[in-house]
Enzyme design. Structure first.
Site, PDB file in Angstrom:
ATOM      1  N   SER A 113       0.769  -1.109  -0.026  1.00 59.73           N
ATOM      2  CA  SER A 113      -0.011   0.105  -0.187  1.00 59.73           C
ATOM      3  C   SER A 113       0.936   1.222  -0.101  1.00 59.73           C
ATOM      4  O   SER A 113       0.222   2.448  -0.107  1.00 59.73           O
ATOM      5  CB  SER A 113      -0.846  -0.005   1.164  1.00 59.73           C
ATOM      6  N   ASP A 115       4.320   3.990  -0.680  1.00 62.00           N
ATOM      7  CA  ASP A 115       4.874   4.928  -1.833  1.00 62.00           C
ATOM      8  C   ASP A 115       5.737   4.011  -2.901  1.00 62.00           C
ATOM      9  O   ASP A 115       5.538   4.353  -3.994  1.00 62.00           O
ATOM     10  CB  ASP A 115       5.508   6.130  -1.125  1.00 62.00           C
ATOM     11  N   LYS A 118       3.820   1.624  -4.899  1.00 59.24           N
ATOM     12  CA  LYS A 118       3.171   2.322  -6.221  1.00 59.24           C
ATOM     13  C   LYS A 118       3.982   2.776  -6.993  1.00 59.24           C
ATOM     14  O   LYS A 118       3.775   2.717  -8.397  1.00 59.24           O
ATOM     15  CB  LYS A 118       2.049   3.207  -5.458  1.00 59.24           C
ATOM     16  N   LYS A 248      16.779  -0.042   1.310  1.00 58.14           N
ATOM     17  CA  LYS A 248      17.442   0.608   2.367  1.00 58.14           C
ATOM     18  C   LYS A 248      16.486   1.446   3.380  1.00 58.14           C
ATOM     19  O   LYS A 248      15.206   1.679   3.023  1.00 58.14           O
ATOM     20  CB  LYS A 248      18.447   1.760   1.799  1.00 58.14           C
ATOM     21  N   TYR A 279      20.648   2.853  -7.440  1.00 61.15           N
ATOM     22  CA  TYR A 279      21.342   3.541  -8.099  1.00 61.15           C
ATOM     23  C   TYR A 279      22.153   2.629  -8.991  1.00 61.15           C
ATOM     24  O   TYR A 279      22.677   2.965 -10.064  1.00 61.15           O
ATOM     25  CB  TYR A 279      22.364   4.672  -7.393  1.00 61.15           C
ATOM     26  N   HIS A 340      24.099   5.436  -2.317  1.00 59.23           N
ATOM     27  CA  HIS A 340      24.353   5.808  -3.841  1.00 59.23           C
ATOM     28  C   HIS A 340      25.642   6.300  -4.021  1.00 59.23           C
ATOM     29  O   HIS A 340      26.141   5.905  -5.180  1.00 59.23           O
ATOM     30  CB  HIS A 340      23.054   6.549  -4.277  1.00 59.23           C
TER      31      HIS A 340
HETATM   32  N1  LIG Z   1       9.295   5.781  -1.278  1.00 59.38           N
HETATM   33  C1  LIG Z   1      10.629   6.140  -1.763  1.00 59.38           C
HETATM   34  O1  LIG Z   1      10.829   6.665  -2.689  1.00 59.38           O
HETATM   35  C2  LIG Z   1      11.901   5.264  -1.419  1.00 59.38           C
HETATM   36  C3  LIG Z   1      11.710   4.256  -0.279  1.00 59.38           C
HETATM   37  N2  LIG Z   1      12.767   3.568   0.126  1.00 59.38           N
HETATM   38  C4  LIG Z   1      12.744   2.798   1.052  1.00 59.38           C
HETATM   39  O2  LIG Z   1      11.602   1.548   0.664  1.00 59.38           O
HETATM   40  C5  LIG Z   1      10.817   1.213   2.038  1.00 59.38           C
HETATM   41  C6  LIG Z   1       9.263   1.420   1.885  1.00 59.38           C
HETATM   42  O3  LIG Z   1       9.350   2.938   1.454  1.00 59.38           O
HETATM   43  P1  LIG Z   1       7.929   3.733   1.312  1.00 59.38           P
HETATM   44  O4  LIG Z   1       6.893   2.850   0.291  1.00 59.38           O
HETATM   45  O5  LIG Z   1       8.203   4.963   1.073  1.00 59.38           O
HETATM   46  O6  LIG Z   1       7.328   3.543   2.748  1.00 59.38           O
HETATM   47  P2  LIG Z   1       5.989   3.757   3.353  1.00 59.38           P
HETATM   48  O7  LIG Z   1       6.062   4.633   4.527  1.00 59.38           O
HETATM   49  O8  LIG Z   1       4.989   4.368   2.087  1.00 59.38           O
HETATM   50  O9  LIG Z   1       5.289   2.526   4.101  1.00 59.38           O
HETATM   51  C7  LIG Z   1       5.231   1.309   3.262  1.00 59.38           C
HETATM   52  C8  LIG Z   1       3.966   0.453   3.876  1.00 59.38           C
HETATM   53  O10 LIG Z   1       4.413   0.020   5.152  1.00 59.38           O
HETATM   54  C9  LIG Z   1       3.338   0.177   5.868  1.00 59.38           C
HETATM   55  N3  LIG Z   1       3.801   1.048   7.016  1.00 59.38           N
HETATM   56  C10 LIG Z   1       4.202   2.339   7.321  1.00 59.38           C
HETATM   57  N4  LIG Z   1       4.479   2.652   8.418  1.00 59.38           N
HETATM   58  C11 LIG Z   1       4.280   1.391   9.280  1.00 59.38           C
HETATM   59  C12 LIG Z   1       4.596   1.347  10.713  1.00 59.38           C
HETATM   60  N5  LIG Z   1       5.194   2.406  11.487  1.00 59.38           N
HETATM   61  N6  LIG Z   1       4.464   0.096  11.169  1.00 59.38           N
HETATM   62  C13 LIG Z   1       3.905  -0.819  10.402  1.00 59.38           C
HETATM   63  N7  LIG Z   1       3.534  -0.553   8.980  1.00 59.38           N
HETATM   64  C14 LIG Z   1       3.808   0.631   8.444  1.00 59.38           C
HETATM   65  C15 LIG Z   1       2.094   0.823   5.303  1.00 59.38           C
HETATM   66  O11 LIG Z   1       1.187  -0.003   4.953  1.00 59.38           O
HETATM   67  P3  LIG Z   1       0.147  -0.613   5.977  1.00 59.38           P
HETATM   68  O12 LIG Z   1      -0.255   0.527   6.786  1.00 59.38           O
HETATM   69  O13 LIG Z   1      -0.909  -0.806   4.925  1.00 59.38           O
HETATM   70  O14 LIG Z   1       0.444  -1.829   6.415  1.00 59.38           O
HETATM   71  C16 LIG Z   1       2.856   1.575   4.254  1.00 59.38           C
HETATM   72  O15 LIG Z   1       1.599   1.697   3.331  1.00 59.38           O
HETATM   73  C17 LIG Z   1      11.447   2.018   3.055  1.00 59.38           C
HETATM   74  O16 LIG Z   1      12.389   1.193   3.664  1.00 59.38           O
HETATM   75  C18 LIG Z   1      12.138   3.230   2.497  1.00 59.38           C
HETATM   76  O17 LIG Z   1      13.046   3.543   3.370  1.00 59.38           O
HETATM   77  C19 LIG Z   1      13.869   3.662  -0.489  1.00 59.38           C
HETATM   78  C20 LIG Z   1      14.270   4.468  -1.446  1.00 59.38           C
HETATM   79  C21 LIG Z   1      12.960   5.183  -1.996  1.00 59.38           C
HETATM   80  O1  LIG Z   2      16.960   6.485  -2.175  1.00 58.25           O
HETATM   81  C1  LIG Z   2      16.425   7.535  -2.378  1.00 58.25           C
HETATM   82  O2  LIG Z   2      16.591   7.890  -3.695  1.00 58.25           O
HETATM   83  C2  LIG Z   2      15.686   9.072  -4.062  1.00 58.25           C
HETATM   84  C3  LIG Z   2      15.987   9.593  -5.194  1.00 58.25           C
HETATM   85  O3  LIG Z   2      16.100   8.396  -6.430  1.00 58.25           O
HETATM   86  P1  LIG Z   2      16.128   8.853  -7.814  1.00 58.25           P
HETATM   87  O4  LIG Z   2      15.923   7.440  -8.709  1.00 58.25           O
HETATM   88  O5  LIG Z   2      14.656   9.718  -8.147  1.00 58.25           O
HETATM   89  O6  LIG Z   2      17.216   9.797  -8.392  1.00 58.25           O
HETATM   90  C4  LIG Z   2      15.607   9.968  -3.149  1.00 58.25           C
HETATM   91  O7  LIG Z   2      14.654  10.984  -3.320  1.00 58.25           O
HETATM   92  C5  LIG Z   2      15.397   9.730  -1.812  1.00 58.25           C
HETATM   93  O8  LIG Z   2      15.396  10.692  -0.749  1.00 58.25           O
HETATM   94  C6  LIG Z   2      16.116   8.551  -1.322  1.00 58.25           C
HETATM   95  O9  LIG Z   2      15.933   7.761  -0.274  1.00 58.25           O
END
Ligand SMILES: NC(=O)C1=CN([C@@H]2O[C@H](COP(=O)(O)OP(=O)(O)OC[C@H]3O[C@@H](n4cnc5c(N)ncnc54)[C@H](OP(=O)(O)O)[C@@H]3O)[C@@H](O)[C@H]2O)C=CC1
Ligand SMILES: O=C1O[C@H](COP(=O)(O)O)[C@@H](O)[C@H](O)[C@H]1O
Length: 593
Positions: A113, A115, A118, A248, A279, A340
């Site tokens: 669900s 970020d 999606k 990460k 990266y 990266h």
């Molecule tokens: N978003 C990005 O651009 C990037 C993200 N990452 C890494 O990827 C991973 C996922 O990132 P992202 O999708 O942004 O994360 P989100 O914060 O969107 O979390 C993903 C899902 O995890 C569940 N969740 C969120 N917080 C909690 C919590 N405190 N306890 C339990 N479940 C939780 C939620 O699903 P639900 O409530 O439905 O269970 C949520 O939809 C992270 O480790 C992030 O560091 C790395 C690089 C870039």
């Molecule tokens: O890992 C991460 O990367 C993004 C940047 O990735 P890019 O492929 O769009 O250049 C950065 O925005 C984010 O803070 C970081 O966690």
């Protein structure tokens, strides 16, 4: 034939058999075979004088391949299997059928669900499907706590899917087909029962075939271990491979990273852990080794003898936007530099690996990281963006984000000077700069060469010899390009020089759209190719470079230099570069090529 082979999605090393250690050969095709966990050896290329053997390690395919007759490599193999010369014979002797009809891959996106799922993961999986890169039998499961039906997941995912610019044919149809293969299971991340129910559903889809399972942990780091434990104990494959992609951050310093590794290894072997650094999946980062090692003209120049400095630059023209809560705990050094930019540096600076085998490449990267001096506080500048109004629009400051404490000192910008104490790079500054809310979005590597000794044309450059220095720029994004700045005579009767570019501009040179980094990495994980994933010793070495300075910044509560949203960042970065006689290459007036 091999389960995942396709004309459309050649693996990075497809169609080539290349030389490895001790005259051994590494077959590109090998990782594509889905071989059951119990397998020890698999011999392919019947009738080929270079018979290849693929060793199996804990159910994963290791691409160590030996020439038959090289006893050093084949000693450990089971003798009776050594004589096998065909897939059919293998199937009969080993009692397995690895026909593609008989194996499946189930991909579970944990945190579906969120970020990243999606924005990147589902679109990348669709792109692989569109290109014909997913195996015949695959199923995708979204797993998260949110309540959703399969249809709701499909609706959510469908909004994120796009067609490639150059490949739109049947795209809508393909999307529908793809979505039909996507399902959802709601569950807690720490519930073995919930994962056991997922396992049951996966089994139904797998229909008794050899099941290979990939879990993508797209969740916040504090729940990595629980989710790994539950996936591994309750939803591992019983007869195929199980792999886990971990996002990460891998900890926030040496200690927490080691603790994470230790905890993950309670449930998984190192071979099952795929630590992603996206990266490494970017086209121009992948091309770095090709540029260096398959062109005669670069490698001889690739050292302190000819290179004055190397700059690794990352900038974004937006702030933390909704990720402030996560970001504040980490900051830009951990978010971008320690992973990266450092990974790019390691690939840039490593010695020639023995082969293109994942372990050989990662061995060389580790050597570079271990040859580096830990970063010192005096070689770091930190900054934080503040609110700025331009053209009637007010852009928020970092601490305006509700999830960020008002008194946060977390850096959103950092510049650093790093050094590699080895024979090749002794004394060459590797400058890194990374920042959010700057004036542009880009990632690039800039290599500034030394001045030409006794240059006959020095007079033409005036006093500023830096103006005449050759510079190689590898623009990772956006608008990928590799260009070399050279001095050239302006055509005409006089003798006037200018700076021109020898330019490989990807959009002009190649008509194909460049795949997203996540596509390559997902495909590699499915195929068991580890080259672009971070090994635990690499991770340890990377953390030991940054941990002391991170601790010092926090202990001493160093105040970041504030810079306006949309600016070029703190001026301190220029002083840092000047200390090492360097000028940032991205600040000159440079037209986009
Ligand atoms: N978003 C990005 O651009 C990037 C993200 N990452 C890494 O990827 C991973 C996922 O990132 P992202 O999708 O942004 O994360 P989100 O914060 O969107 O979390 C993903 C899902 O995890 C569940 N969740 C969120 N917080 C909690 C919590 N405190 N306890 C339990 N479940 C939780 C939620 O699903 P639900 O409530 O439905 O269970 C949520 O939809 C992270 O480790 C992030 O560091 C790395 C690089 C870039
Ligand atoms: O890992 C991460 O990367 C993004 C940047 O990735 P890019 O492929 O769009 O250049 C950065 O925005 C984010 O803070 C970081 O966690």
């Amino acid at each position: 034939m091999a389960a995942f082979s396709s004309m459309h999605c050649p693996p990075s090393y497809s169609s080539s058999i290349y030389r490895g250690k001790d005259q051994s050969f590494i077959s590109s095709a090998s990782p594509r075979f889905s071989v059951p966990a119990k397998a020890k050896v698999f011999v392919q290329s019947p009738g080929n004088s270079h018979q290849n053997a693929v060793l199996m390690q804990d159910g994963a395919v290791a691409t160590k391949v030996s020439l038959v007759g090289k006893e050093t490599h084949i000693e450990k193999l089971e003798r009776d299997l050594m004589s096998i010369t065909s897939l059919k014979e293998w199937d009969e002797k080993a009692g397995f059928d690895i026909n593609e009809n008989e194996s499946t891959v189930s991909i579970t996106v944990v945190g579906a669900s969120g970020d990243l799922a999606k924005k990147k993961i589902f679109p990348a999986l669709f792109a692989l499907y569109y290109e014909g890169c997913l195996p015949k039998h695959f199923t995708i499961y979204g797993y998260a706590r949110s309540k959703m039906t399969d249809t709701e997941l499909r609706n959510m995912v469908s909004k994120t899917l796009t067609c490639r610019i150059d490949k739109r044919e049947n795209c809508g149809e393909k999307m529908d087909e793809f979505l039909k293969r996507c399902f959802y299971h709601s569950g807690q991340y720490d519930s073995e029962e919930n994962f056991a129910l997922l396992d049951k559903k996966l089994k139904e889809h797998e229909g008794g075939r050899v099941s290979n399972r990939l879990f993508y942990l797209s969740i916040p780091p504090n729940i990595f271990i629980n989710a790994t434990k539950c996936a591994s104990t309750s939803a591992s494959s019983g007869n195929g491979w199980t792999r886990v992609i971990v996002e990460k951050p891998f900890g926030r310093d040496s200690e927490s990273s080691a603790a994470l590794t230790k905890a993950l290894k309670q449930y998984l072997n190192e071979d099952q852990i795929f630590r992603i650094d996206h990266y490494l999946g970017k086209e121009l980062v992948e091309n770095l080794s090709v540029l260096r090692f398959s062109n005669l003209i670069f490698e001889p120049l690739w050292s302190r003898r000819y290179i004055r400095n190397v700059q690794l630059i990352f900038s974004e023209d937006f702030g933390t936007e909704g990720r402030g809560g996560y970001f504040d705990h980490y900051g830009i050094i951990r978010d971008i530099m320690q992973n990266h930019l450092l990974q790019i540096l390691a690939l840039f600076a490593m010695e020639t690996p023995i082969s293109l085998d994942a372990e050989d490449i990662r061995n060389e990267k580790v050597k570079v990281l271990r040859s580096m001096r830990p970063l010192r506080l005096e070689d770091v500048v930190i900054g934080q963006y503040k609110s700025h109004t331009k053209g009637g629009v007010t852009y928020p400051g970092y601490t305006d984000d509700k999830t960020v404490p008002k008194d946060s000192l977390t850096p959103t910008f950092a510049a650093a000077a790093l050094f590699i104490d080895n024979a090749r790079w002794d004394g060459v500054p590797f400058l890194m700069k990374a920042g959010k809310a700057l004036n542009n979005k880009r990632a690039e590597i800039r290599v500034q060469f030394r001045h030409v000794p006794g240059n006959l044309y020095n007079r033409k450059f005036g006093t500023d010899l830096d103006q005449a220095t050759n510079e190689l720029v590898i623009r990772v994004q956006p608008d990928e390009a590799i260009y070399l700045k050279i001095n050239n005579k302006v055509p005409g009767l006089g003798m006037r020089l200018d700076r021109s570019k020898l330019n490989l501009h990807y959009a002009a040179r190649y008509s194909k759209e460049i795949p997203d980094a996540y596509e390559r990495l997902l495909l590699d994980a499915i195929e068991g190719e580890r080259r672009l994933f971070i090994r635990s010793d690499e991770l340890d070495a990377a953390w030991s470079l940054f941990t002391p300075v991170l601790a010092e910044l926090e202990e001493k509560k160093i105040i970041p230099e504030y810079y306006p949203f949309g600016s070029r960042g703190p001026v301190g970065a220029h002083y840092l570069a000047a200390k090492y006689n360097v000028r940032w290459g991205d600040l000159g007036v440079e037209q986009s090529v």
